[in-house]
Enzyme design. Structure first.
Site, PDB file in Angstrom:
ATOM      1  N   HIS A 282       0.812  -1.216   0.000  1.00 28.52           N
ATOM      2  CA  HIS A 282       0.000   0.000   0.000  1.00 28.52           C
ATOM      3  C   HIS A 282       0.851   1.274   0.000  1.00 28.52           C
ATOM      4  O   HIS A 282       0.334   2.359  -0.304  1.00 28.52           O
ATOM      5  CB  HIS A 282      -0.922   0.038   1.219  1.00 28.52           C
ATOM      6  CG  HIS A 282      -2.042  -0.953   1.160  1.00 28.52           C
ATOM      7  ND1 HIS A 282      -2.884  -1.053   0.078  1.00 28.52           N
ATOM      8  CD2 HIS A 282      -2.449  -1.892   2.049  1.00 28.52           C
ATOM      9  CE1 HIS A 282      -3.772  -2.003   0.301  1.00 28.52           C
ATOM     10  NE2 HIS A 282      -3.519  -2.545   1.479  1.00 28.52           N
ATOM     11  N   ASP A 318      -2.909 -10.506  -2.623  1.00 27.72           N
ATOM     12  CA  ASP A 318      -3.512 -10.010  -1.393  1.00 27.72           C
ATOM     13  C   ASP A 318      -4.958  -9.623  -1.672  1.00 27.72           C
ATOM     14  O   ASP A 318      -5.307  -9.203  -2.782  1.00 27.72           O
ATOM     15  CB  ASP A 318      -2.723  -8.804  -0.873  1.00 27.72           C
ATOM     16  CG  ASP A 318      -3.114  -8.425   0.537  1.00 27.72           C
ATOM     17  OD1 ASP A 318      -2.356  -8.761   1.461  1.00 27.72           O
ATOM     18  OD2 ASP A 318      -4.166  -7.788   0.723  1.00 27.72           O
ATOM     19  N   HIS A 320      -6.510  -7.104  -0.657  1.00 28.03           N
ATOM     20  CA  HIS A 320      -6.565  -5.667  -0.920  1.00 28.03           C
ATOM     21  C   HIS A 320      -5.680  -5.323  -2.126  1.00 28.03           C
ATOM     22  O   HIS A 320      -4.631  -5.924  -2.322  1.00 28.03           O
ATOM     23  CB  HIS A 320      -6.096  -4.867   0.298  1.00 28.03           C
ATOM     24  CG  HIS A 320      -6.888  -5.128   1.543  1.00 28.03           C
ATOM     25  ND1 HIS A 320      -6.509  -6.064   2.471  1.00 28.03           N
ATOM     26  CD2 HIS A 320      -8.038  -4.581   1.995  1.00 28.03           C
ATOM     27  CE1 HIS A 320      -7.395  -6.083   3.455  1.00 28.03           C
ATOM     28  NE2 HIS A 320      -8.331  -5.201   3.188  1.00 28.03           N
ATOM     29  N   ASP A 409      -4.654 -12.699   3.429  1.00 31.66           N
ATOM     30  CA  ASP A 409      -5.904 -12.253   4.034  1.00 31.66           C
ATOM     31  C   ASP A 409      -7.123 -12.614   3.197  1.00 31.66           C
ATOM     32  O   ASP A 409      -8.246 -12.270   3.572  1.00 31.66           O
ATOM     33  CB  ASP A 409      -5.876 -10.744   4.307  1.00 31.66           C
ATOM     34  CG  ASP A 409      -5.260  -9.953   3.173  1.00 31.66           C
ATOM     35  OD1 ASP A 409      -4.975 -10.549   2.122  1.00 31.66           O
ATOM     36  OD2 ASP A 409      -5.058  -8.739   3.340  1.00 31.66           O
TER      37      ASP A 409
END
Length: 592
Positions: A282, A318, A320, A409
């Protein structure tokens, strides 16, 4: 404005919150710091360890956070509703963890330098594993809760659970080990702005002063420093926490990733993996966000190119979207960024990663996104994306090295992902990518300790040369299909069954079709697989119509009995009050 130096209690903080006033971060830290100063000991532990019981003075039934997945349960319950484990049951075996740390801290075996660094090892089981236990010093010390450092999802127990499991399964003995190193300043500046580096260092210094302040009851000049830091660095720091070891751990994660990538490119190892934290995908060039400070995958990609790699593929599975990695290489044709993630029509964090985001300038077509518009993503959905989008386009790109932002995740039971990817599914993803080029796996997300450790072990076994775990047979209805799927007389001649999409949810098929439609403008492989997928989807739709059309026709021809409507009774007119008359309506112009 400097806050008063009077001690502030937790009751004062709750009172301020009840009247609708948003307290500042320094105000919260002062309120909680005074309460915690009398609760926790003066001497802080250097490396956090798992606690099996609640802190002194806190009843066991009030400790409602699950140790495994950090899920907060209702009061009175003893079993986690998210992962099904007892709330206070420990996950990390401290003896196995200590043995793993001791093993990783041993000096590396001396190997003679190769005359030809570009020649790779012929042993497919040659895997380099990097880990440094100093990364566990980074923890959230500002968590409002009884368990210091455990209230945040990105907590030290994540890597502790992985290393304990790798030691128990004897994976560590099968890998070359490397004690991590900190990233050099020039390595960080290859992808980040100098302002971000200074902001992270400054915030870490302020956090160290805050830790010293919490040992006393004096809250004076430091609050002004906290407020100055928040106002000065707000554009560089978002939704991340700091303590006195944050900057070191962030450099350690980026440096370990860069070192593993460099050694794999130079031929010292066939594949590599780095068990690191904090995560990095991120983090943008000038912004630390989403638990990430420096972009580990981006630093590793530049280090691989400096070691001789021309084309680098970064695969991010991931849950996200890696907005930071995409933005850093958005106009770079030498690095292809591919991602499968939850998008939910831009409503899932961080809100980026639409299929139409393909790059800019010379990098157009080298950004590939497969967005899922909902939770519950299963193995069949992800495997469809890998078969039709990820693997064909990556093979056409022909990378020299594959860097995986391995976030777990999306695993079933994760408190943040909301997906249902199995451990076997992750092993198949690793097998597909490692068949393309030498692969380096970097730990990103994953907040269910058991699921993250199991998936990491499965992926490492694949890199060591083992076969991926067998996938479970699932019925089509459980895979999310919303309409009946009739079976043809000859399955071998049916394009839908031969496409391998049997059991894939309708939403996932739409996402894969959208990604292929967008990427078909740039890649021959996308055009080829788009034609195959369009044919399969058309056949499935025809078979749907053949079954549903008679049902609709029968329901349309069925005559229902006329509905009996009760007669409408006359309503009495309202009586006008005596001596009243209706006044005429007067417009605004008539009043003038």
């Amino acid at each position: 404005m400097q806050l008063p130096k009077l001690p502030i209690t937790t009751d004062a903080f709750l009172c301020a919150r009840s009247i609708g006033r948003m307290p500042s971060k320094s105000f919260i830290s002062r309120c909680w710091g005074q309460k915690e100063a009398t609760r926790r000991p003066q001497q802080r532990e250097t490396v956090p360890v798992a606690r099996a019981t609640a802190p002194p003075g806190i009843p066991e039934h009030q400790s409602r956070e699950c140790i495994n997945c950090n899920y907060t349960a209702f009061r009175g319950t003893t079993t986690c509703e998210n992962c099904g484990r007892p709330l206070r049951e420990e996950v990390v075996n401290q003896e196995l963890l200590a043995a793993a740390i001791e093993y990783m801290e041993q000096p590396e075996a001396s190997t003679p330098d190769k005359k030809k660094p570009s020649k790779r090892s012929d042993n497919a089981a040659d895997v380099l594993l990097a880990y440094d236990d100093r990364c566990r010093r980074h923890r959230d010390e500002r968590t409002l809760g009884p368990f210091l450092g455990r209230g945040h999802p990105e907590r030290p127990e994540r890597v502790a659970a992985i290393m304990a499991r790798l030691k128990e399964s004897e994976i560590l003995k099968r890998c070359k080990h490397h004690k991590g190193r900190e990233a050099k300043r020039e390595e960080l500046l290859a992808v980040h702005d100098e302002a971000l580096l200074e902001a992270v260092e400054q915030a870490t210094k302020v956090a160290a002063l805050a830790a010293e302040r919490d040992k006393t009851t004096w809250y004076g000049p430091l609050d002004a420093q906290l407020e100055a830091m928040e106002g000065k660095n707000s554009k560089h720091i978002q939704d991340v926490y700091f303590n006195s070891s944050t900057a070191v751990c962030a450099r350690l994660a980026a440096g370990s990733a860069a070192e593993v990538a460099r050694r794999v490119v130079s031929g010292s190892a066939r594949h590599g993996a780095a068990i690191i934290r904090p995560p990095g995908h991120h983090a943008e060039s000038s912004v630390a966000m989403g638990f990430c400070y420096y972009n580990n995958a981006a630093v590793a990609a530049r280090a691989a190119q400096a070691a001789g790699a021309r084309r680098v593929l970064i695969m991010d599975w991931d849950v996200h979207h890696g907005n930071g990695t995409q933005r850093i290489f958005y106009d770079d044709a030498s690095v292809m960024y591919m991602s499968t993630h939850r998008y939910d029509h831009s409503c899932f964090y961080p809100g980026t990663g639409d299929a139409t985001e393909t790059g800019s300038g010379p990098g157009v077509g080298f950004t590939v996104n497969v967005p899922w518009n909902g939770g519950g993503v299963r193995d069949e959905d992800m495997l469809a994306a890998f078969r039709y989008v990820i693997r064909p386009l990556a093979a056409e790109f022909r990378p020299d090295i594959v860097i995986v932002s391995a976030g777990f995740d999306a695993a079933e039971g994760d408190p943040l992902g909301g997906c249902r990817i199995s451990t076997a599914g992750f092993s198949h993803f690793a097998a597909m990518l490692s068949a393309l080029a030498p692969t380096v796996m970097l730990l990103e997300g994953g907040y269910n300790l058991i699921a993250t450790a199991a998936a990491t072990e499965a992926c490492l076994r694949v890199l060591l040369g083992e076969q991926p775990l067998p996938l479970q047979e699932r019925l089509q209805a459980r895979a999310g299909a919303t309409s009946p799927q009739p079976q043809p007389l000859d399955p071998a001649a049916d394009p839908w069954i031969m496409s391998g999409l049997e059991g894939v949810s309708d939403s996932a098929v739409d996402s894969v079709c959208l990604a292929l439609r967008v990427q078909s403008e740039f890649w021959d492989a996308a055009r080829k697989h788009k034609a195959l997928l369009d044919t399969a989807v058309a056949v499935r739709q025809q078979r749907k119509d053949q079954i549903l059309r008679p049902i609709f026709q029968a329901s349309k021809n069925t005559q229902l009995p006329p509905e009996t409507v009760p007669p409408k009774l006359p309503q009495p007119e309202p009586e006008q009050p005596p001596n009243t008359r209706s006044e005429p309506q007067v417009g605004p112009c008539e009043l003038l």
